[in-house]
Design an enzyme around this catalytic site. Structure first.
Site, short mmCIF file in Angstrom:
data_model
loop_
_atom_site.label_atom_id
_atom_site.label_comp_id
_atom_site.label_asym_id
_atom_site.label_seq_id
_atom_site.Cartn_x
_atom_site.Cartn_y
_atom_site.Cartn_z
N ASP A 159 0.67 -1.07 -0.21
CA ASP A 159 -0.29 -0.30 0.00
C ASP A 159 0.80 1.46 -0.30
O ASP A 159 0.36 2.48 -1.04
CB ASP A 159 -0.70 0.07 1.21
CG ASP A 159 -1.46 -1.39 1.04
OD1 ASP A 159 -1.95 -1.43 0.37
OD2 ASP A 159 -1.25 -1.93 2.47
N HIS A 187 -4.49 -3.52 6.61
CA HIS A 187 -4.32 -3.75 4.73
C HIS A 187 -5.40 -4.23 4.28
O HIS A 187 -5.88 -5.55 4.20
CB HIS A 187 -3.20 -5.20 4.48
CG HIS A 187 -3.24 -5.34 3.14
ND1 HIS A 187 -2.58 -4.45 2.24
CD2 HIS A 187 -3.54 -6.45 2.40
CE1 HIS A 187 -2.46 -5.27 1.05
NE2 HIS A 187 -3.19 -6.15 1.26
P1 NAD Z 1 -1.80 -18.81 -3.96
O1 NAD Z 1 -3.45 -19.18 -4.11
O2 NAD Z 1 -0.93 -18.36 -5.51
O3 NAD Z 1 -1.18 -19.31 -2.69
C1 NAD Z 1 -1.28 -19.54 -1.66
C2 NAD Z 1 -0.46 -21.02 -1.41
O4 NAD Z 1 -0.39 -20.93 0.14
C3 NAD Z 1 -0.66 -21.94 -2.57
O5 NAD Z 1 0.14 -22.62 -3.18
C4 NAD Z 1 -1.75 -22.89 -1.13
O6 NAD Z 1 -1.44 -24.43 -1.55
C5 NAD Z 1 -0.72 -22.50 0.11
N1 NAD Z 1 -1.15 -22.65 1.43
C6 NAD Z 1 -2.26 -22.39 1.94
N2 NAD Z 1 -2.54 -22.86 2.69
C7 NAD Z 1 -0.86 -23.42 3.75
C8 NAD Z 1 -1.11 -23.68 4.80
N3 NAD Z 1 -1.69 -24.04 6.10
N4 NAD Z 1 0.17 -23.83 5.46
C9 NAD Z 1 1.43 -23.20 3.86
N5 NAD Z 1 0.94 -22.99 2.65
C10 NAD Z 1 -0.05 -23.04 2.12
O7 NAD Z 1 -2.36 -17.34 -3.15
P2 NAD Z 1 -0.81 -15.84 -3.88
O8 NAD Z 1 -1.57 -15.32 -5.00
O9 NAD Z 1 0.55 -15.82 -3.30
O10 NAD Z 1 -1.45 -14.84 -2.32
C11 NAD Z 1 -1.16 -15.53 -1.24
C12 NAD Z 1 -1.21 -15.00 0.15
O11 NAD Z 1 -1.09 -13.38 -0.41
C13 NAD Z 1 -3.35 -14.78 -0.07
O12 NAD Z 1 -3.37 -14.74 1.34
C14 NAD Z 1 -3.16 -12.68 -0.69
O13 NAD Z 1 -4.72 -12.76 -0.43
C15 NAD Z 1 -2.74 -12.70 0.50
N6 NAD Z 1 -1.90 -11.36 -0.87
C16 NAD Z 1 -1.77 -10.10 0.04
C17 NAD Z 1 -1.06 -8.84 -0.31
C18 NAD Z 1 -0.28 -7.84 0.76
O14 NAD Z 1 -0.36 -6.64 0.47
N7 NAD Z 1 -0.84 -8.09 2.29
C19 NAD Z 1 -1.17 -9.01 -1.36
C20 NAD Z 1 -0.93 -9.33 -2.35
C21 NAD Z 1 -1.91 -11.12 -1.94
C1 LMR Z 2 -3.30 -6.83 -2.62
O1 LMR Z 2 -3.65 -6.00 -1.70
O2 LMR Z 2 -3.45 -6.53 -3.79
C2 LMR Z 2 -3.91 -7.73 -1.85
O3 LMR Z 2 -3.64 -8.10 -0.62
C3 LMR Z 2 -4.77 -8.75 -2.88
C4 LMR Z 2 -6.27 -8.13 -1.80
O4 LMR Z 2 -6.88 -8.98 -1.99
O5 LMR Z 2 -6.25 -7.04 -2.12
#
Ligand code: NAD
Ligand code: LMR
Length: 325
Positions: A159, A187
């Site tokens: 962000d 977030h």
């Molecule tokens: P994705 O679905 O591509 O990958 C997630 C992975 O986590 C998968 O491989 C899944 O099998 C694994 N997983 C699920 N449960 C698990 C566990 N108990 N232990 C270990 N691994 C596990 O998702 P992604 O696009 O890589 O996103 C991951 C997370 O990050 C999501 O929650 C998404 O919303 C979040 N995210 C946060 C931000 C931020 O700014 N904070 C930004 C983008 C995405």
């Molecule tokens: C983001 O900010 O891109 C991630 O947290 C994905 C979402 O769910 O918004």
């Protein structure tokens, strides 16, 4: 060459990790002289996919990679871990709010908090990326009885970076010309990107843009950027999230040289945010420690937004209170 450090990455077979692992392995996070042992965790069903990622790491012949562990067992993944990047969780799909993920993901972070408490380095630094990141960090910290809650942080750096990029485009500056950006709170779409203290090439940002732009364009664009990316890509942000995770950990480990960065950290009463949530604050990092920037004047406009995002975090907390014991 330094002694290798252990970096755990969860969700290692997922899309953020597919970018993050390679940035960490190349030295972007901890520097070009710091070897790393990668400890990659995913669920049993994802082990075959993770094998493919491991083959690709091997095929990069990274000079800094001193070992690779891939496992579905958190106790193995966090054994001796110095840096833990908790990415693994179910991501939000089109039309979903982060709150919808609370129960789906909460259980994961209580298990991982316990495993970190038992197995990680006593000095471990933890960054939670998986959503809802702030509340997941609170759950992990509360379950890690043998660690200090201050070792657990959540990511608002994406962000922060989004806010820098919007303000740079508006003022015709480079992101590096901007200082003192803040993202307060959660977030989520209640976050408050705040340019009240920002300077652009040393000039107050507020003297360069009008209030209507701040209220009607800047704040909503940053707040809704995650959703805009999901709409456009059909998937949530991945490379930019990985890049922000690298920025967050690098700055925490190696320092910010006095510059402010936004980190979600356990609230300690600073700026009237009572203890009990993990809240985005302006921080400076030095000698491997972060500190919340103190003493800023908060006007009524900011106060209302800071309180609104705090209220949302307390609602999230109430929904998972039973996992905090
Ligand atoms: P994705 O679905 O591509 O990958 C997630 C992975 O986590 C998968 O491989 C899944 O099998 C694994 N997983 C699920 N449960 C698990 C566990 N108990 N232990 C270990 N691994 C596990 O998702 P992604 O696009 O890589 O996103 C991951 C997370 O990050 C999501 O929650 C998404 O919303 C979040 N995210 C946060 C931000 C931020 O700014 N904070 C930004 C983008 C995405
Ligand atoms: C983001 O900010 O891109 C991630 O947290 C994905 C979402 O769910 O918004």
């Amino acid at each position: 060459m330094k002694k290798p450090v252990k970096v755990a990455i969860t969700g290692a077979a997922g899309q953020i990790a597919y970018s993050l692992i390679f940035r960490v392995a190349s030295g972007s996070m901890l520097g070009p002289d710091q070897p790393v042992i990668l400890q990659l965790l995913d669920i049993p069903d994802a082990m075959e996919k993770l094998k493919g990622t491991v083959m690709e790491i091997e095929d990069c012949a990274f000079p800094l990679v001193a070992g690779i562990v891939s496992t579905a067992d958190p106790m193995e993944a966090f054994d001796g871990t110095d840096y833990a990047l908790l990415v693994g969780a179910r991501p939000r799909g089109p039309g979903m709010e982060r709150k919808d993920l609370l129960s789906a993901n909460a259980a994961i972070f209580s298990v991982q908090g316990k495993a970190l408490s038992e197995k990680a380095s006593r000095d471990v630094r933890v960054l939670v990326v998986g959503n809802p990141a702030n509340t997941n960090a609170l759950i992990a910290a509360s379950n890690a009885k043998k660690l200090d809650p201050r070792q657990f942080t959540a990511m608002v750096r994406l962000d922060h970076n989004r806010a820098l990029s919007q303000l740079a485009a508006k003022t015709g500056a480079a992101t590096t010309d901007i200082e003192k950006m803040i993202v307060w709170g959660n977030h989520s779409s209640t976050q408050y990107p705040d340019i009240s203290h920002c300077t652009v090439k040393g000039k107050p940002a507020k003297s360069l843009v009008d209030q209507a732009w701040i209220e009607k364009e800047f704040i909503p664009t940053v707040q809704q950027r995650g959703a805009a990316i999901i709409k456009a890509r059909g998937l949530s942000s991945a490379a930019s999230a990985a890049s922000a995770a690298v920025d967050h950990m690098r700055d925490w480990a190696l320092g910010t040289n006095g510059k402010w960065v936004s980190m979600a950290v356990p609230s300690d009463g600073s700026y009237g945010i009572k203890p009990g949530v993990v809240y985005g604050y302006p921080c400076v990092c030095k000698n491997g420690q972060y500190e919340i920037v103190q003493g800023l004047d908060i006007d009524a406009f900011s106060r209302a937004r800071m309180d609104a995002t705090d209220a949302e975090l307390r609602e999230e907390r109430a929904a998972i209170e039973d996992l905090l014991k």
